[in-house]
Design a protein around this motif. Structure first.
Motif, short mmCIF file in Angstrom:
data_model
loop_
_atom_site.label_atom_id
_atom_site.label_comp_id
_atom_site.label_asym_id
_atom_site.label_seq_id
_atom_site.Cartn_x
_atom_site.Cartn_y
_atom_site.Cartn_z
N ALA A 4 0.84 -1.20 0.00
CA ALA A 4 0.00 0.00 0.00
C ALA A 4 0.88 1.25 0.00
O ALA A 4 0.56 2.24 -0.67
N ALA A 5 1.97 1.20 0.73
CA ALA A 5 2.88 2.36 0.80
C ALA A 5 3.50 2.62 -0.57
O ALA A 5 3.60 3.77 -1.02
N ARG A 6 3.91 1.55 -1.25
CA ARG A 6 4.47 1.72 -2.59
C ARG A 6 3.40 2.27 -3.53
O ARG A 6 3.69 3.15 -4.35
N GLY A 7 2.19 1.77 -3.38
CA GLY A 7 1.09 2.26 -4.21
C GLY A 7 0.87 3.76 -4.02
O GLY A 7 0.66 4.50 -4.99
N ARG A 8 0.94 4.21 -2.78
CA ARG A 8 0.74 5.65 -2.52
C ARG A 8 1.87 6.49 -3.14
O ARG A 8 1.63 7.57 -3.67
N LEU A 9 3.09 5.97 -3.10
CA LEU A 9 4.21 6.70 -3.70
C LEU A 9 4.04 6.77 -5.22
O LEU A 9 4.24 7.83 -5.85
N ILE A 10 3.61 5.65 -5.82
CA ILE A 10 3.36 5.63 -7.28
C ILE A 10 2.25 6.62 -7.63
O ILE A 10 2.37 7.38 -8.60
N THR A 11 1.20 6.63 -6.83
CA THR A 11 0.10 7.58 -7.08
C THR A 11 0.61 9.02 -7.00
O THR A 11 0.22 9.88 -7.79
N SER A 12 1.47 9.27 -6.03
CA SER A 12 2.02 10.62 -5.86
C SER A 12 2.85 11.02 -7.09
O SER A 12 2.74 12.15 -7.59
N LEU A 13 3.67 10.10 -7.60
CA LEU A 13 4.45 10.37 -8.82
C LEU A 13 3.52 10.72 -9.98
O LEU A 13 3.78 11.65 -10.75
N VAL B 164 10.21 1.95 -13.27
CA VAL B 164 9.20 2.12 -12.21
C VAL B 164 7.84 2.09 -12.90
O VAL B 164 7.57 2.90 -13.79
N LYS B 165 7.01 1.15 -12.50
CA LYS B 165 5.75 0.92 -13.22
C LYS B 165 4.54 1.46 -12.46
O LYS B 165 4.51 1.45 -11.23
N ALA B 166 3.55 1.89 -13.25
CA ALA B 166 2.30 2.33 -12.64
C ALA B 166 1.64 1.18 -11.90
O ALA B 166 1.03 1.36 -10.85
N ASP B 167 1.78 -0.04 -12.44
CA ASP B 167 1.19 -1.22 -11.81
C ASP B 167 2.10 -2.42 -12.11
O ASP B 167 2.16 -2.89 -13.24
N TYR B 168 2.78 -2.88 -11.09
CA TYR B 168 3.76 -3.95 -11.30
C TYR B 168 3.12 -5.27 -11.69
O TYR B 168 3.79 -6.16 -12.19
N GLU B 169 1.83 -5.39 -11.46
CA GLU B 169 1.19 -6.65 -11.85
C GLU B 169 0.75 -6.64 -13.30
O GLU B 169 0.32 -7.66 -13.83
N ARG B 170 0.81 -5.48 -13.93
CA ARG B 170 0.45 -5.39 -15.35
C ARG B 170 1.67 -4.94 -16.14
O ARG B 170 2.02 -3.75 -16.17
N PRO B 171 2.33 -5.88 -16.80
CA PRO B 171 3.56 -5.53 -17.54
C PRO B 171 3.34 -4.45 -18.59
O PRO B 171 4.28 -3.73 -18.95
#
Ligand code: FE2
Length: 529
Positions: free
Chosen positions: A401-410, A433-440
């Motif tokens: 979740a923390a990584r997700g928040r950082l990605i959202t912030s970027l 650095v990917k928007a969503d690591y589960e979606r290549p």
């Protein structure tokens, strides 16, 4: 409790006093007769801005690194900063005080310097003169800048080898070093150790001082500190393997009061690093045991780059689903871990996270490159080739979740050209650095270079090539070579060079380039260069 508070208050007064420039007449200088070179641990500089830099040294009696044979009082230390190596053009000078309560360390914050310029500095105590250090200021925040060379490094376990990488880094002449954690290890030994540190397991303030002094007695490390300013953060081993916030990690004897152990380790880190005195005084002003020591921050390098330095250890929640519910880390199947994606969990802590989000918001229209130095691998790393997922719960993977928040912030602030630099894993990893690591097929938002170690070994992987293939957002990985990375920034391109030594068990080892990568500004695409 009262005793602790009083001690802390005394220390606070001392730390504030040592940060102030003294103007004592010569007769009032407190200067013992040294029986050996008091500057045996060298000099360092750090936390540069466009007009200021911190100059560091620590006085010792050679042969007894952690101890206080220098006596209980404070020692007057003079300093000079000059335009030239011969000190014929001194631009500022002053006096500071090295207090025994702070291990006779000195942290001078020199202000009012000219931007974008190299300087030379030295200290004097009694008849002794320190080695000459070289440091620089950054370009003014709104000034153009054409080039910047950042070196990034981490993880220098004493037992695993010699610090030769620093000698080669010095030859590579970086403008600034980003040190990303594990400056010391708290351990007392290792299997097939190249050498064994003095002092056993590091638990107390004196233990920590001894271990830092041991490291700083290494000429290659000393020389790199003297060669340019450093920006430093820590990871777990400055305190204890895998600790998380105020939760202990594992390894070594358990202590009754982990908060006190952490506070002592933080103080020793301050005493040995070129940090502003306010880093310590703010920590001491907090009254709870194990008080926060804020070391995260940001600094602009003209309009070319903004450097951010994070602390992902001090404020984090503890790792979840560690095997047998023990402290510390392990590999986890997230599908069998209910708390894995808990949105409340934090790696940076709420305050640092908000600060970083604000900094990203304010970066709009600012520097070309946004360089985030932090401790560990950012991208998702699935250790299990084929179906199913196995992730490591101590890195960003364990704080989804923390990584997700950082990605959202970027994404929300459309941060220009994010470049994440990391360490911790003792292996070189290079990726997007990917928007969503589960979606290549999801967008690449930036690039990541996670460094190997100065010496620390990586755990052997059975099929490393399959591990890389399993995680296609990474374009390169290598798990045997030790060294550091160089990133050269220009207004249009960055070039990252992975520098590796031949044999970390030899002092005279050579260095070579393992791989080189280029990224054009405005395009988050890594190319081999
Ligand atoms: Fe490490």
């Amino acid at each position: 409790m009262n005793a602790t508070r009083n001690t802390r208050r005394d220390l606070l007064k001392l730390a504030s006093a040592t940060a102030t420039n003294l103007w004592l007449p010569r007769g009032a200088w407190s200067q013992p007769r040294f029986t050996s070179n008091p500057f045996a641990l060298g000099v360092a500089s750090g936390m540069p801005t466009h007009e200021a830099v911190v100059l560091w040294t620590r006085l010792v009696q050679a042969g007894v690194p952690g101890d206080s044979t220098l006596g209980a009082g404070a020692i007057t230390v003079r300093w000079e900063i000059a335009d030239d190596e011969n000190f014929s053009k001194i631009v500022q000078s002053g006096q500071s005080s090295a207090a025994s309560e702070l291990a006779h360390s000195v942290h001078v914050e020199v202000k009012g310097l000219a931007p974008d310029r190299w300087y030379f500095y030295r200290f004097m105590a009694g008849d002794a003169v320190s080695p000459v250090g070289r440091t620089r200021t950054f370009p003014a925040p709104d000034a153009p800048a054409n080039r910047l060379r950042v070196a990034y490094a981490s993880c220098q376990r004493w037992e695993h080898g010699y610090f030769s990488a620093w000698r080669h880094m010095r030859d590579d002449q970086p403008d600034v070093v980003l040190f990303l954690g594990d400056y010391i290890y708290e351990y007392a030994g290792a299997s097939s150790a190249v050498r064994v540190p003095t002092g056993g397991v590091v638990l107390t303030l004196d233990d920590c001082r001894t271990r830092y002094a041991l490291h700083r007695s290494e000429p290659e490390l000393q020389a790199m500190h003297a060669a340019c300013p450093w920006l430093v953060t820590w990871d777990d081993h400055e305190v204890q393997n895998d600790y998380a916030g105020l939760t202990p990690g594992n390894g070594g004897p358990a202590v009754a009061d982990f908060a006190a152990r952490r506070a002592a380790a933080y103080q020793a880190f301050y005493e040995h690093m070129p940090l502003r005195a306010s880093v310590l005084t703010r920590a001491l002003a907090g009254l709870s045991s194990g008080a926060e020591m804020r070391i995260y921050g940001q600094v602009p390098f003209g309009r070319l780059a903004t450097l951010y330095l994070l602390d992902d250890r001090q404020y984090r929640d503890r790792q979840v689903c560690t095997r047998n519910d023990r402290f510390g880390s392990s590999l986890v199947n997230p599908e069998r871990c209910d708390s894995w994606s808990d949105p409340q969990r934090t790696l940076l802590g709420a305050t640092q996270e908000q600060w970083l989000d604000r900094a990203f918001a304010q970066a709009a229209g600012g520097a070309t490159w946004n360089v985030v130095g932090q401790q560990t691998l950012f991208g998702r790393r699935d250790f299990r080739p084929g179906p199913g997922v196995t992730l490591w719960n101590d890195g960003w993977d364990g704080y989804e979740a923390a990584r997700g928040r950082l990605i959202t912030s970027l994404q929300r602030h459309r941060l220009a050209n994010p470049v994440l630099l990391g360490g911790d894993v003792h292996e070189n990893w290079v990726g997007h650095v990917k928007a969503d690591y589960e979606r290549p097929d999801s967008a690449a938002l930036g690039v990541e270079f996670c460094g190997t170690s100065i010496t620390s070994r990586a755990s052997p992987a059975e099929n490393f090539a399959a591990l890389l293939a399993e995680n296609p957002h990474f374009v390169f990985a290598e798990n045997t070579r030790k060294g550091y990375g160089l990133v050269d920034f220009t207004p249009t391109q960055l070039t990252t060079t992975l520098r590796v030594v031949d044999d970390v068990t030899r002092r005279d080892t050579r260095v070579e380039t393992l791989a080189r990568f280029a990224v054009q500004a405005g395009r988050a695409v890594i190319e081999r260069a």
